[in-house]
Enzyme design. Structure first.
Site: not given
Lengths: 415, 488
Positions: B327-329
Site C-alpha cells: 500500500w505504501h508504494g
C-alpha cells in the site's frame, strides 16, 4: 472567553513580531545600503557586485557623479579617479558585474538603467564583452539566479526578497557586531563573495591582490600554464580553418535583437548621456581558438554596434582588440580574459585621445586587420615578466600586425 | 496545496475558515458545507486540476453504492455481490493508477515479455480516499453508517485537513460532528487548540524534518550509485531518515488535527509516540493509527483475525503487513519492508506465545529495564527496516546497512570525537531527545481540547514555534518540501 481572546491575541502578536522583526532589523541595518547609508556601523561594501551595485546607486550615486563604468570583471581595475582625470569627467563610479553568467549583458543593462534613472549620469564607459553574442532573442530580459532583479526595478513590493532573506539577516547581525569578513589576500577560509571592504572605490580591484603576490601571481602562473599550451595547440589547428572572407561576408547578416531592442533603445532614450562603448583588449588567443561560426557572430555584433554608433550622436564605439602589442602578448594576461590593470589605464588614455574608434566606414578595415592577426598568431611564452615595468616591454614585444603607437601617444603613455 | 506553503497559511486557510463561519453562523449549514467542499476541491485541484474528475467520479460511484447498500432491501447474496463489486472497483482504480506500471515492469522482467505501458502518474491521495471509501461502503453494507446527502458525503471524503495523507476517517466519526449546530459557529477554545497544535506540527515539518533531510538525502543518493560511504554517514542516513519520517508524518498529523480543530472538528489521532513502542504490534498501534485500524477492521478480521488458531492468526498478520507494505508504494523495497514487519510480528507473536505457555510469564507485567530493552529492540528494528522503505532499490538499502558495522567504525567515531562537533550527529541527538523525552501532542493537547483552555505559556510557546517555521518558509524560501506521506 476573555482568556481565549487574549490567547489568540498573544499568539498572533508574537508570531507577527517574530516574522516581521528580522525584516525590520534588515531595514534598519541594511548591509548592502539599499535603503540608506550605513549609520550604525562604519559603511562596508560587499564584493558581491550584483547586490552592492544597487546599494551604491541608491545611496551613493548623487549629483557629484556624472559618469559610470559598466562591464564585467575586465572593467574592475579601472581606477575611477584616474578615469575622471584623463577623460575630464566630473566623478566616476564603477558599477561592474563580475563572475559573469550567460545573462551578463542583460544584467549590465539593468545596472545601467538603474544608474541612469538617477538623472546624474552624463558619461558611460560600457564594456561590450564578446559574450554579448550569447543573448538569445527570446531571453532579452532574462537574468541569472544570482542576480537580484528585484533590487533594480521600480517596484518596492518585491523587495521582500531582500528584507525577508535569511542570508541578509545573518549579514545584518554580522554587520551590527562589526564582524563582516573583510577582504583577505591569502588563506581565506570563507567564500570570495562574502568579503567586505570599507572603500567602494577599491572594491573588486583584483589587480591590487595580484600585485601583493608578485612572485607567484596569476600572470606569472598563466604564462607557464598547461592551459595556455592547450590554447596554443588548438590555435595552430584552427588557424588553417579560419576563413577571413567568409567571416567578413557572413557577419553582415548577423542581427542581435538585444542590441536593437535594448541597447539602442536605451541609448535613444538618454540623448543627454554620452555612451562610450568599447571592445575590451581580450587576448587574441581567446578569439583564435573560436570556430568560424563564433567569429561570424562576434564580428557581426561589433558591426551592429558600429552602426548604432553612427546612428546616434551620443555614442562612441572603440575597439581595443587590435592593440596587438598587448593582445598578442600573454604576459599581460592572468587567464584567457583578464588583463593587467595597466592595460585599463592605457585604453582610457587612448579613448580620451579618440583613438581606436570604429564606425561602419572603417569597420571592414578594422575587421580585416583583426582577423588577419588571428590567422598569423603565435602564442608567445615569456620566462619572466616584470609587470611593474610594463611600458618599456611593449615595444619589445610587438607581434604581428597592428597600429603603431604615435609619438604623442608614447609621450602620453609615459606620463 | 501543501499545509506548509505560504499560500495555504496566509490565504487559503484564513479564507476557508472565515467563509465557513460567516456562512455557518447565520444558519446556512448547507451553504457552509458546500463552501467547505468547494474549498477542499480547490485544495485538491491545486496539485493537478485534471484529477478533480477522478475524485468526483470515485465519490459519485461510492456514494451510489453506499446508498444502495444501506437503503434497498436486497437479499444478502445481492448485497454481498454489490459490496464485492464496489470494493473491487475501488481496488481496480487504485490498482490501475498505483500498480499497473509495477505489474507490467515485473511481468516483462520475469516472463521476458515486451508489454509497454506509459508511465501513469499517481493521483494525489488516491490511496487515502480509496481506502476511506472502501471503509464507507463496507460500513454501509454492515448497516453501521448511512448517508443520503451527496454534499455531506463529499465533505466526508474531501474535508481538506485529512484528504491528502489521512487520517483515514470513518464516516460515522466525522459526519455526526458536521450534524451539530455548534460546529458551524466559531469556537474559540477549539480554535485556540487548533492553532497551537497546527504550529507544533508546522515546526516539526518545516524546521525539524526538512532540516535533517538535507543530511539524509545525499547519502541515499550515493548509496543508490553504490558509491562508498562512511560508517558515520550510514548511521546518519539510517537514523536521520527515521527521524525525518517521524517528524514529517507526525508534523502532518498534528497540522491535520490542528486545522480540523480550527473548524471545530476533532479528527482521530494518527500518531502516538511510535518510537516508544515496546514491540512491533505496539508500534502499529501508534504509527499511522488509522491505517492500522483500517487493515485490522477491513482485512485482518475478514480474513479470520485471531479466531482460527495460532498459525492462521500469524499468517493473517503476515498477509496484512505484506499488503501494508505494498500500500505504501509499488516497489520491491516496500514489499520487502512489509515482509520484514510481517516477519517481526510473527516472531513477536511466537515469542509472546512461548513466554505465556512455556515460561508462564504475565505479559502485562514488566520491569523498567525490560521495557527499556523492548523499546530499544523495537526501535532498532524499525529504524533498520526504514532503510528499505526509503531506498529506491534493495541493493541501495543493503549498501547502507552493510556500512553500519564496518571495520572503520572505531576510527570514524574517534575522528568525530576529536573534531568535537558533527552537524548531522548533533541534530540527530537533538531530535532523539525530543522523540524520547517530550510527550506527544495528543497527550498534551488533544485529550484536553474539549475540557479546558491552554494556559498563556502555551500561546507564547506555540507562537514562537509558528514564527520559527514562518521564518524558515519566508526567509529561506528556496524550496518547499512535500510531505513524505503524499507519495503513498
Amino acid at each position: 472567553m476573555d482568556n481565549r481572546r487574549s490567547y489568540i491575541f498573544v499568539f498572533f502578536l508574537l508570531a507577527a513580531l517574530g516574522v516581521t522583526g528580522p525584516a525590520l532589523f534588515v531595514l534598519l541595518v541594511d548591509p548592502y545600503q539599499i535603503y540608506h547609508k550605513s549609520f550604525i556601523q562604519p559603511a562596508m561594501f560587499s564584493v558581491n557586485e550584483r547586490y552592492q551595485s544597487a546599494g551604491l546607486i541608491n545611496s551613493y550615486l548623487d549629483e557629484s557623479y556624472d559618469a559610470i563604468i559598466i562591464g564585467s570583471s575586465l572593467s574592475e581595475n579601472f581606477n575611477t579617479e584616474q578615469v575622471s582625470r584623463v577623460t575630464g569627467w566630473k566623478k566616476t563610479m564603477r558599477l561592474t558585474v563580475n563572475a559573469s553568467t550567460s545573462e551578463m549583458p542583460q544584467e549590465h543593462l539593468l545596472v545601467l538603467q538603474k544608474a541612469l534613472a538617477t538623472g546624474h549620469i552624463k558619461h558611460v564607459l560600457w564594456e561590450i564583452h564578446p559574450k554579448y553574442i550569447w543573448v538569445k532573442d527570446d531571453q532579452l530580459d532574462q537574468v541569472s539566479e544570482k542576480f537580484p532583479e528585484y533590487l533594480y526595478n521600480e517596484s518596492v513590493f518585491d523587495d521582500y526578497h531582500y528584507l525577508f532573506n535569511d542570508d541578509v539577516v545573518k549579514l545584518s547581525i554580522k554587520n551590527i557586531l562589526g564582524q563582516l569578513d573583510t577582504l583577505c589576500e591569502n588563506g581565506c577560509n570563507y567564500e570570495w563573495s562574502h568579503q567586505w571592504l570599507d572603500n567602494f572605490e577599491a572594491l573588486n580591484q583584483w589587480m591590487l591582490r595580484e600585485k601583493l603576490n608578485e612572485k607567484n601571481n596569476g600572470f606569472h602562473r598563466f604564462s607557464r600554464s598547461a592551459k595556455l599550451k592547450a590554447y596554443d595547440t588548438k590555435i595552430r589547428k584552427n588557424k588553417a580553418d579560419l576563413d577571413v572572407n567568409e567571416i567578413l561576408e557572413k557577419s553582415r547578416f548577423y542581427h542581435s535583437s538585444f542590441i536593437t531592442e535594448r541597447v539602442e533603445r536605451l541609448i535613444a532614450n538618454n540623448p543627454d548621456t554620452h555612451f562610450n562603448l568599447y571592445i575590451p583588449p581580450i587576448p587574441s588567443f581567446f578569439y583564435a581558438e573560436k570556430k568560424n561560426g563564433n567569429l561570424i557572430a562576434t564580428m557581426g555584433l561589433y558591426r551592429q554596434i558600429a552602426k548604432v554608433g553612427s546612428k546616434h550622436k551620443n555614442v562612441s564605439f572603440y575597439a581595443f582588440n587590435n592593440l596587438f602589442q598587448i593582445t598578442n602578448n600573454v604576459a599581460f594576461y592572468k587567464d584567457e580574459h583578464h588583463y593587467h590593470s595597466d592595460v585599463n589605464d592605457y585604453i582610457v588614455k587612448r579613448m580620451s585621445l579618440d583613438l581606436d574608434r570604429v564606425s561602419p566606414e572603417n569597420f571592414d578595415q578594422y575587421a580585416l586587420v583583426f582577423l588577419s592577426n588571428l590567422k598569423t598568431l603565435e602564442v608567445q611564452f615569456f620566462d619572466k615578466v616584470d609587470l611593474n615595468k610594463l611600458e618599456p616591454e611593449i615595444d619589445k614585444r610587438v607581434i604581428g600586425a597592428g597600429d603603431n603607437i604615435t609619438d604623442a601617444e608614447k609621450k602620453d603613455w609615459q606620463q | 496545496m501543501l499545509f506548509n506553503s505560504l499560500f495555504f497559511i496566509f490565504v487559503f486557510l484564513p479564507l476557508s475558515l472565515v467563509g465557513f463561519f460567516l456562512i455557518g453562523s447565520r444558519g446556512h449549514h448547507r451553504v457552509a458545507t458546500a463552501w467547505l467542499v468547494a474549498c477542499s476541491l480547490f485544495f485538491y485541484g491545486w496539485w493537478n486540476p485534471a484529477y478533480l474528475g477522478l475524485i468526483l467520479v470515485s465519490m459519485l460511484f461510492n456514494y451510489a453504492m453506499g446508498v444502495q447498500l444501506s437503503m434497498r432491501a436486497f437479499s444478502l447474496l445481492k448485497k454481498k455481490l454489490l459490496l464485492a463489486f464496489a470494493v473491487s472497483s475501488n481496488l481496480a482504480l487504485l490498482g490501475y493508477y498505483k500498480y499497473a506500471n509495477f505489474f507490467v515492469d515485473n511481468l516483462n522482467l520475469f516472463l521476458d515479455t515486451g508489454f509497454t505501458l506509459e508511465k501513469i502518474i499517481l493521483p494525489l491521495a488516491i490511496s487515502f480516499f480509496t481506502f476511506q471509501q472502501i471503509a464507507y461502503v463496507v460500513d454501509a453494507y454492515k448497516g453501521e453508517t448511512r448517508e443520503y446527502n451527496f454534499l455531506h458525503y463529499c465533505l466526508f471524503v474531501t474535508f481538506f485537513p485529512q484528504l491528502i495523507a489521512g487520517p483515514i476517517v470513518h464516516h460515522r466519526e466525522m459526519m455526526p460532528q458536521f450534524a451539530k449546530d455548534e460546529t458551524y459557529r466559531f469556537n474559540a477554545r477549539s480554535f485556540v487548540f487548533g492553532i497551537t497544535i497546527f504550529s507544533i506540527g508546522l515546526f516539526k515539518k518545516v524546521v525539524l524534518a526538512d532540516d535533517i533531510a538535507g543530511y539524509v538525502n545525499p547519502v541515499f543518493s550515493l548509496a543508490e550509485q553504490l558509491t562508498p560511504i562512511s560508517t558515520v554517514d550510514a548511521w546518519v542516513a539510517t537514523l536521520g531518515y527515521s527521524l525525518q519520517l517521524y517528524f514529517d508524518f507526525s508534523g502532518y498529523a498534528d497540522m491535520a488535527i490542528g486545522i480540523g480543530l480550527m473548524f471545530g472538528v476533532l479528527l482521530p489521532n494518527n500518531f502516538n509516540s511510535p518510537f516508544l513502542s515496546i514491540n512491533i504490534n505496539d508500534f502499529w498501534r501508534r504509527w499511522h493509527i488509522t491505517l492500522g485500524r483500517f487493515f485490522r477492521e477491513y482485512l485482518y478480521i475478514p480474513l479470520g483475525g485471531s479466531r482460527k488458531g495460532f498459525l492462521v492468526t500469524q499468517l493473517n498478520i503476515f498477509i496484512v503487513m505484506l499488503l501494508s507494505g505494498l500500500w505504501h508504494g509499488a516497489g520491491w523495497t516496500f514489499v520487502f519492508w512489509g515482509v520484514l514487519h510481517g516477519l517481526a510480528m510473527v516472531i513477536n507473536g511466537v515469542w509472546r506465545q512461548f513466554r505465556v505457555s512455556a515460561c508462564r510469564h504475565d505479559l502485562t507485567q514488566s520491569t523498567f529495564v525490560g521495557r527499556l530493552l523492548s523499546i530499544l529492540i523495537t526501535f532498532v528494528f524499525v529504524v533498520l527496516a526504514f532503510v528499505y522503505f526509503r531506498a529506491e532499490t534493495i541493493t541501495g538499502a543493503n549498501h547502507i546497512l552493510a556500512r553500519l558495522f564496518s571495520e572503520t567504525i572505531w576510527s570514524e567515531i574517534q575522528a568525530v570525537y576529536s573534531s568535537g562537533y558533527n552537524n548531522a550527529l548533533s541534530r540527530i541527538a537533538f531530535l532523539m531527545a525530543i522523540v524520547f523525552l517530550i510527550p506527544n501532542v495528543a497527550r498534551i493537547y488533544v485529550a484536553k481540547c474539549r475540557l479546558s483552555d491552554p494556559s498563556m505559556i502555551h500561546a507564547i510557546f506555540s507562537s514562537l514555534l509558528f514564527a520559527c517555521s514562518l521564518y524558515v518558509l519566508l526567509y529561506k524560501a528556496n524550496v518547499i518540501h512535500e510531505f513524505l506521506y503524499f507519495n503513498f
